[in-house]
Design a protein around this motif. Sequence first.
Motif, short mmCIF file in Angstrom:
data_model
loop_
_atom_site.label_atom_id
_atom_site.label_comp_id
_atom_site.label_asym_id
_atom_site.label_seq_id
_atom_site.Cartn_x
_atom_site.Cartn_y
_atom_site.Cartn_z
N PHE A 41 0.85 -1.18 0.00
CA PHE A 41 0.00 0.00 0.00
C PHE A 41 0.89 1.24 0.00
O PHE A 41 1.58 1.51 0.99
N ALA A 42 0.89 1.96 -1.11
CA ALA A 42 1.60 3.23 -1.19
C ALA A 42 0.68 4.34 -0.71
O ALA A 42 -0.55 4.17 -0.62
N LEU A 43 1.27 5.49 -0.40
CA LEU A 43 0.51 6.65 0.05
C LEU A 43 0.68 7.79 -0.94
O LEU A 43 1.80 8.11 -1.35
N ASP A 44 -0.42 8.40 -1.34
CA ASP A 44 -0.31 9.54 -2.24
C ASP A 44 -0.09 10.82 -1.42
O ASP A 44 -0.02 10.76 -0.17
N PRO A 45 0.07 11.99 -2.03
CA PRO A 45 0.40 13.19 -1.26
C PRO A 45 -0.62 13.59 -0.21
O PRO A 45 -0.28 14.29 0.75
N ASP A 46 -1.87 13.16 -0.36
CA ASP A 46 -2.91 13.47 0.62
C ASP A 46 -3.11 12.36 1.64
O ASP A 46 -4.01 12.45 2.48
N GLY A 47 -2.31 11.29 1.55
CA GLY A 47 -2.45 10.19 2.49
C GLY A 47 -3.44 9.13 2.09
O GLY A 47 -3.73 8.21 2.87
N TYR A 48 -3.98 9.22 0.87
CA TYR A 48 -4.86 8.14 0.39
C TYR A 48 -4.03 6.88 0.16
O TYR A 48 -2.89 6.94 -0.29
N TRP A 49 -4.64 5.72 0.47
CA TRP A 49 -3.96 4.44 0.29
C TRP A 49 -4.14 3.97 -1.15
O TRP A 49 -5.25 4.00 -1.70
N ILE A 50 -3.05 3.48 -1.75
CA ILE A 50 -3.08 2.89 -3.08
C ILE A 50 -2.57 1.46 -2.97
O ILE A 50 -1.38 1.22 -2.74
N GLU A 51 -3.46 0.51 -3.11
CA GLU A 51 -3.04 -0.89 -3.09
C GLU A 51 -2.34 -1.22 -4.40
O GLU A 51 -2.75 -0.79 -5.48
N LEU A 52 -1.26 -1.99 -4.29
CA LEU A 52 -0.48 -2.42 -5.45
C LEU A 52 -0.41 -3.94 -5.46
O LEU A 52 -0.02 -4.55 -4.46
N LEU A 53 -0.79 -4.54 -6.57
CA LEU A 53 -0.72 -6.00 -6.69
C LEU A 53 -0.43 -6.37 -8.13
O LEU A 53 -0.68 -5.59 -9.05
N SER A 54 0.10 -7.55 -8.32
CA SER A 54 0.44 -8.02 -9.66
C SER A 54 -0.72 -8.82 -10.24
O SER A 54 -1.35 -9.60 -9.55
N TYR A 55 -0.98 -8.62 -11.54
CA TYR A 55 -1.97 -9.48 -12.19
C TYR A 55 -1.33 -10.74 -12.74
O TYR A 55 -2.01 -11.61 -13.28
N ASN A 56 0.00 -10.87 -12.64
CA ASN A 56 0.69 -12.12 -12.96
C ASN A 56 0.81 -12.93 -11.68
O ASN A 56 1.73 -12.75 -10.89
N ARG A 57 -0.15 -13.82 -11.44
CA ARG A 57 -0.25 -14.47 -10.14
C ARG A 57 -0.06 -15.98 -10.18
O ARG A 57 -0.05 -16.63 -9.15
N SER A 58 0.06 -16.54 -11.36
CA SER A 58 0.19 -17.99 -11.47
C SER A 58 1.55 -18.35 -12.06
O SER A 58 1.90 -17.92 -13.17
N PRO A 59 2.35 -19.14 -11.34
CA PRO A 59 3.67 -19.52 -11.87
C PRO A 59 3.57 -20.42 -13.10
O PRO A 59 4.53 -20.56 -13.85
N GLU A 60 2.39 -21.02 -13.33
CA GLU A 60 2.22 -21.90 -14.48
C GLU A 60 1.93 -21.12 -15.77
O GLU A 60 1.99 -21.68 -16.86
N VAL A 61 1.60 -19.85 -15.64
CA VAL A 61 1.23 -19.05 -16.81
C VAL A 61 2.33 -18.05 -17.11
O VAL A 61 2.86 -17.40 -16.21
N LYS A 62 2.68 -17.94 -18.39
CA LYS A 62 3.73 -17.00 -18.79
C LYS A 62 3.31 -15.58 -18.44
O LYS A 62 2.21 -15.15 -18.78
N PRO A 63 4.18 -14.82 -17.77
CA PRO A 63 3.84 -13.44 -17.38
C PRO A 63 3.54 -12.57 -18.60
O PRO A 63 4.12 -12.75 -19.67
#
Length: 346
Positions: free
Chosen positions: A175-197
């Motif tokens: 979770f990053a924080l923007d200049p006003d303190g809003y939370w920004i969740e960060l996650l990868s859409y490459n989530r399966s090791p069996e699938v080519k990124p």
Amino acid sequence: MNSVKTVVRPLQRSNNIHFLRKMATESIAYPTLIKAASQNSSLRLNHSCVRIKNPETSLKFYTSNFGMTLVGHKKFPDMKFDLYFLSFPKTPFPQNEKGEDDVFGVSGVLELTHNYGTEDDPDFKVNNGNEEPFRGFGHICFSLPDVEKTCAELEANGVAFKKRLSDGRQKNIAFALDPDGYWIELLSYNRSPEVKPIDEGYKFNHTMVRIKDPAKSLGFYQNVLGMKLLDKNEHANAKFTLYFLGYDTSDKPRWAKEGILELTHNWGTENEADFHYHTGNDKPQGYGHICLSLDDPAALCHEIESVYGESISWGVKFNHGKMKNLAFIKDPDGYSIEIVPCGLIA
């Protein structure tokens, strides 16, 4: 939710469909399907709005750190505010009748609202929605190809974090924080090791708000506004449940989409008569609304009024406010939802 949320796997298709049908047809609060929503392929969750203190600072943050582009700037000097619309690059970007980027014609738009003078007020601070007693809005979420790389780059650029990848038990979200303190969740859409990124760039995946009563909220968003339940995750140990809703019902994984609404329910709140969340539109202000766009918002709004009458509240009924061709409806918790036509020219 009382803590940074857990990223979870989607339901198996059979369970998801069963739950969706149950909630959509057995809702006591909003039992009637609005046909102008449920049968409308043009509906999308277009944008999410938050208020900001300093537009120069916020615009630089989102464009420099995440590669968002400014696709619209609408000025309202008589009402002393400006709207800035940001999006991750899209090709092609739809155009309105003026030949401008149609900021209301896509999903995944972030609207930053600046009320004149806040940048010069040393005491002004937005409510980020995560601090008592003003909790309600939780965060926005960007999904991306490589969360470790992105987090390293952000940290090198001096971006503050609420949660780094190395913090806590969940090592695949930050979770990053923007200049006003809003939370920004960060996650990868490459989530399966069996699938080519893959690398499809960054996506504005979802917006999260906390809700008091899931039966009422799910009934409202599904039966009244035509959203589909894409994912449900229950966390018994921490006593909360996450519901993900949207209009994109393709086979693409939930975290690889844009225009999703996440509803977080902390168990037991539905049984507390005096319990309520802060919507962001009462002082102290912060979060503003989500916006739905479609081809014929007038028909949708008129059918909702005809079917549900006084049982649904409106901030502004369609075409009744200072700004024409739009409406603001309120969900069961009082959160605002703007409804506009695609191609709206303000």
